[in-house]
Design a protein around this motif. Structure first.
Motif, PDB file in Angstrom:
ATOM      1  N   PRO A  61      26.705  22.383 -30.285  1.00 38.96           N
ATOM      2  CA  PRO A  61      27.783  23.374 -30.230  1.00 38.96           C
ATOM      3  C   PRO A  61      28.891  23.035 -31.226  1.00 38.96           C
ATOM      4  CG  PRO A  61      27.197  22.611 -28.012  1.00 38.96           C
ATOM      5  CD  PRO A  61      26.572  21.665 -28.989  1.00 38.96           C
ATOM      6  N   LEU A  62      29.586  24.083 -31.700  1.00 35.56           N
ATOM      7  CA  LEU A  62      30.607  23.887 -32.726  1.00 35.56           C
ATOM      8  C   LEU A  62      31.878  24.676 -32.394  1.00 35.56           C
ATOM      9  CD1 LEU A  62      31.402  22.755 -35.526  1.00 35.56           C
ATOM     10  CD2 LEU A  62      30.437  24.830 -36.529  1.00 35.56           C
ATOM     11  N   GLY A  75      24.384  16.438 -25.533  1.00 32.85           N
ATOM     12  CA  GLY A  75      25.479  15.708 -24.916  1.00 32.85           C
ATOM     13  C   GLY A  75      26.664  15.534 -25.843  1.00 32.85           C
ATOM     14  N   LYS A  76      26.694  16.326 -26.911  1.00 36.59           N
ATOM     15  CA  LYS A  76      27.778  16.237 -27.883  1.00 36.59           C
ATOM     16  C   LYS A  76      28.282  17.630 -28.251  1.00 36.59           C
ATOM     17  CE  LYS A  76      25.871  12.069 -30.063  1.00 36.59           C
ATOM     18  NZ  LYS A  76      25.361  11.474 -31.337  1.00 36.59           N
ATOM     19  N   VAL A  77      29.567  17.707 -28.540  1.00 38.21           N
ATOM     20  CA  VAL A  77      30.167  18.932 -29.060  1.00 38.21           C
ATOM     21  C   VAL A  77      30.902  18.559 -30.341  1.00 38.21           C
ATOM     22  CG1 VAL A  77      31.890  20.734 -28.691  1.00 38.21           C
ATOM     23  CG2 VAL A  77      30.411  20.021 -26.809  1.00 38.21           C
ATOM     24  N   HIS A  78      30.675  19.343 -31.384  1.00 36.89           N
ATOM     25  CA  HIS A  78      31.276  19.060 -32.685  1.00 36.89           C
ATOM     26  C   HIS A  78      32.527  19.921 -32.860  1.00 36.89           C
ATOM     27  CE1 HIS A  78      27.658  16.830 -34.061  1.00 36.89           C
ATOM     28  NE2 HIS A  78      27.077  17.633 -33.167  1.00 36.89           N
ATOM     29  N   VAL A  79      33.628  19.261 -33.143  1.00 36.23           N
ATOM     30  CA  VAL A  79      34.893  19.959 -33.403  1.00 36.23           C
ATOM     31  C   VAL A  79      35.231  19.747 -34.877  1.00 36.23           C
ATOM     32  CG1 VAL A  79      37.338  20.161 -32.847  1.00 36.23           C
ATOM     33  CG2 VAL A  79      35.681  19.603 -31.044  1.00 36.23           C
ATOM     34  N   GLN A  80      35.187  20.831 -35.625  1.00 38.77           N
ATOM     35  CA  GLN A  80      35.387  20.734 -37.074  1.00 38.77           C
ATOM     36  C   GLN A  80      36.779  21.215 -37.460  1.00 38.77           C
ATOM     37  OE1 GLN A  80      32.654  23.008 -39.532  1.00 38.77           O
ATOM     38  NE2 GLN A  80      32.992  21.647 -41.274  1.00 38.77           N
ATOM     39  N   PRO A  81      37.560  20.357 -38.114  1.00 41.50           N
ATOM     40  CA  PRO A  81      38.868  20.797 -38.602  1.00 41.50           C
ATOM     41  C   PRO A  81      38.712  21.708 -39.811  1.00 41.50           C
ATOM     42  CG  PRO A  81      38.440  18.553 -39.318  1.00 41.50           C
ATOM     43  CD  PRO A  81      37.299  18.952 -38.414  1.00 41.50           C
ATOM     44  N   ALA A  82      39.527  22.743 -39.868  1.00 39.76           N
ATOM     45  CA  ALA A  82      39.500  23.672 -41.001  1.00 39.76           C
ATOM     46  C   ALA A  82      40.914  24.191 -41.224  1.00 39.76           C
ATOM     47  CB  ALA A  82      38.540  24.827 -40.733  1.00 39.76           C
ATOM     48  N   VAL A  83      41.191  24.591 -42.456  1.00 38.77           N
ATOM     49  CA  VAL A  83      42.514  25.148 -42.752  1.00 38.77           C
ATOM     50  C   VAL A  83      42.374  26.394 -43.608  1.00 38.77           C
ATOM     51  CG1 VAL A  83      43.723  22.930 -42.587  1.00 38.77           C
ATOM     52  CG2 VAL A  83      42.862  23.685 -44.798  1.00 38.77           C
ATOM     53  N   VAL A  84      43.299  27.317 -43.387  1.00 36.65           N
ATOM     54  CA  VAL A  84      43.416  28.524 -44.200  1.00 36.65           C
ATOM     55  C   VAL A  84      44.737  28.424 -44.941  1.00 36.65           C
ATOM     56  CG1 VAL A  84      43.579  31.040 -44.186  1.00 36.65           C
ATOM     57  CG2 VAL A  84      42.098  29.883 -42.524  1.00 36.65           C
ATOM     58  N   ALA A  85      44.679  28.393 -46.267  1.00 32.69           N
ATOM     59  CA  ALA A  85      45.889  28.244 -47.087  1.00 32.69           C
ATOM     60  C   ALA A  85      46.008  29.434 -48.033  1.00 32.69           C
ATOM     61  CB  ALA A  85      45.839  26.944 -47.882  1.00 32.69           C
ATOM     62  N   PHE A 128      36.870  23.276 -45.075  1.00 34.04           N
ATOM     63  CA  PHE A 128      36.203  22.732 -43.901  1.00 34.04           C
ATOM     64  C   PHE A 128      36.073  21.226 -44.056  1.00 34.04           C
ATOM     65  CE2 PHE A 128      34.697  27.122 -44.256  1.00 34.04           C
ATOM     66  CZ  PHE A 128      34.993  27.594 -42.985  1.00 34.04           C
ATOM     67  N   GLY A 129      36.541  20.493 -43.048  1.00 32.87           N
ATOM     68  CA  GLY A 129      36.488  19.041 -43.099  1.00 32.87           C
ATOM     69  C   GLY A 129      35.325  18.479 -42.305  1.00 32.87           C
ATOM     70  N   GLU A 130      35.340  17.169 -42.150  1.00 28.96           N
ATOM     71  CA  GLU A 130      34.294  16.478 -41.397  1.00 28.96           C
ATOM     72  C   GLU A 130      34.558  16.626 -39.902  1.00 28.96           C
ATOM     73  OE1 GLU A 130      32.391  11.970 -40.876  1.00 28.96           O
ATOM     74  OE2 GLU A 130      33.975  12.358 -42.359  1.00 28.96           O
ATOM     75  N   SER A 131      33.524  16.921 -39.161  1.00 23.55           N
ATOM     76  CA  SER A 131      33.676  17.155 -37.724  1.00 23.55           C
ATOM     77  C   SER A 131      33.981  15.871 -36.956  1.00 23.55           C
ATOM     78  CB  SER A 131      32.404  17.789 -37.156  1.00 23.55           C
ATOM     79  OG  SER A 131      32.206  19.081 -37.681  1.00 23.55           O
ATOM     80  N   VAL A 132      34.653  16.053 -35.848  1.00 24.24           N
ATOM     81  CA  VAL A 132      34.883  14.981 -34.882  1.00 24.24           C
ATOM     82  C   VAL A 132      33.993  15.279 -33.682  1.00 24.24           C
ATOM     83  CG1 VAL A 132      36.549  13.898 -33.328  1.00 24.24           C
ATOM     84  CG2 VAL A 132      37.253  14.594 -35.640  1.00 24.24           C
ATOM     85  N   VAL A 133      33.227  14.279 -33.258  1.00 30.05           N
ATOM     86  CA  VAL A 133      32.263  14.490 -32.174  1.00 30.05           C
ATOM     87  C   VAL A 133      32.902  14.159 -30.830  1.00 30.05           C
ATOM     88  CG1 VAL A 133      30.049  13.779 -31.199  1.00 30.05           C
ATOM     89  CG2 VAL A 133      30.291  14.044 -33.674  1.00 30.05           C
TER      90      VAL A 133
END
Length: 258
Positions: free
Chosen positions: A62-63, A170-180, A224-229
């Motif tokens: 999941p993301l 058993g993991k969920v990926h949270v991906q940081p992203a920015v709109v500039a 889009f950056g590197e995800s944090v699990v």
């Protein structure tokens, strides 16, 4: 004439796509995830939005995408890039026009003051994440002026933690992203011009939309950056702080033109 052009094109697009989207949502068809993207494509075209993507959306599921929030235009830009759904505050449902669009986008509406129903709301998000949908969270909880990232609300990442038991891995990926927002009419956009696209709480919708239409051509960078699990052992506050740090770094670099 430009106002009329934008209004007519978006009205026709809405009339054509809305009945099919309503049918897809009613029947539970996966096509409902894809149709809104076509509306956003048309909107970006008529508004003169040129999008520059840096990096890519994580393919792991999941993301949950954690994105800064400057304007209603963020939704159009992000909806143009991928088939996504948004987490929105419950009052958005009642907003003219945007409330309808939010429902057609199949947004997840949350009532922040409803502590009794909080578990149900979080579980809804968790189930949709586990079902393969890409959900977008605006963790600032409000819009900024486009020149900075407000402190994020770590509690909102409870959706990621709650989705862990629903995930096959058993993991969920949270991906940081920015709109500039970085350009206007082919020229770099400075900090004093960025309020043209920003939509702080004291600005009415129509003046904000008029400002975007008058701009005629806007350049938007989406990173889009590197995800944090997140897993069963993850400490939510620490993981959320890492997501925030990555968002701040990406936004600062992009606004400096790097």
């Amino acid at each position: 004439m430009r106002y009329a052009y934008v209004a007519i094109v978006l009205l026709i697009t809405t009339i054509v796509l809305s009945p099919l989207q309503i049918l897809c949502l009613w029947r539970g068809w996966k096509l409902a995830r894809k149709l809104p993207r076509y509306w956003h494509m048309v909107a970006c075209f008529v508004l003169g939005i040129r999008i520059h993507v840096h990096g890519e959306i994580d393919r792991a599921r999941p993301l949950l995408l954690s994105v800064n929030h400057t304007s209603w235009l963020d939704i159009v830009v992000l909806g143009r890039i991928a088939d996504v759904a948004f987490i929105a505050k419950s009052e958005v449902k009642t907003w003219p026009v945007f409330g309808l669009f939010a429902r057609l986008q199949n947004s997840v509406f949350i009532e922040r003051a409803d502590r009794r129903g909080a578990d149900k709301q979080v579980n809804t998000i968790a189930e949709r994440l586990a079902g393969g949908e890409i959900i977008i969270l605006f963790p600032e909880g409000t819009t900024s002026d486009g020149n900075r990232l407000w402190p994020i609300k770590y509690s909102l990442f409870g959706a990621a933690s709650s989705a862990v038991p629903f995930s096959p891995s058993g993991k969920v990926h949270v991906q940081p992203a920015v709109v500039a927002y970085t350009g206007i009419q082919g020229m770099p956009m400075g900090r004093f011009q960025r309020p043209i696209v920003a939509w702080p709480g004291d600005v009415e919708m129509l003046p904000s939309l008029a400002g975007v239409i008058d701009a005629r051509a806007l350049d938007v960078d989406v990173c889009f950056g590197e995800s944090v699990v997140f897993d069963a052992e993850t400490k939510r506050k620490e993981a959320a702080a890492e997501v925030e740090a990555r968002m701040r770094e990406m936004l600062a670099e992009r606004l400096r033109g790097r």
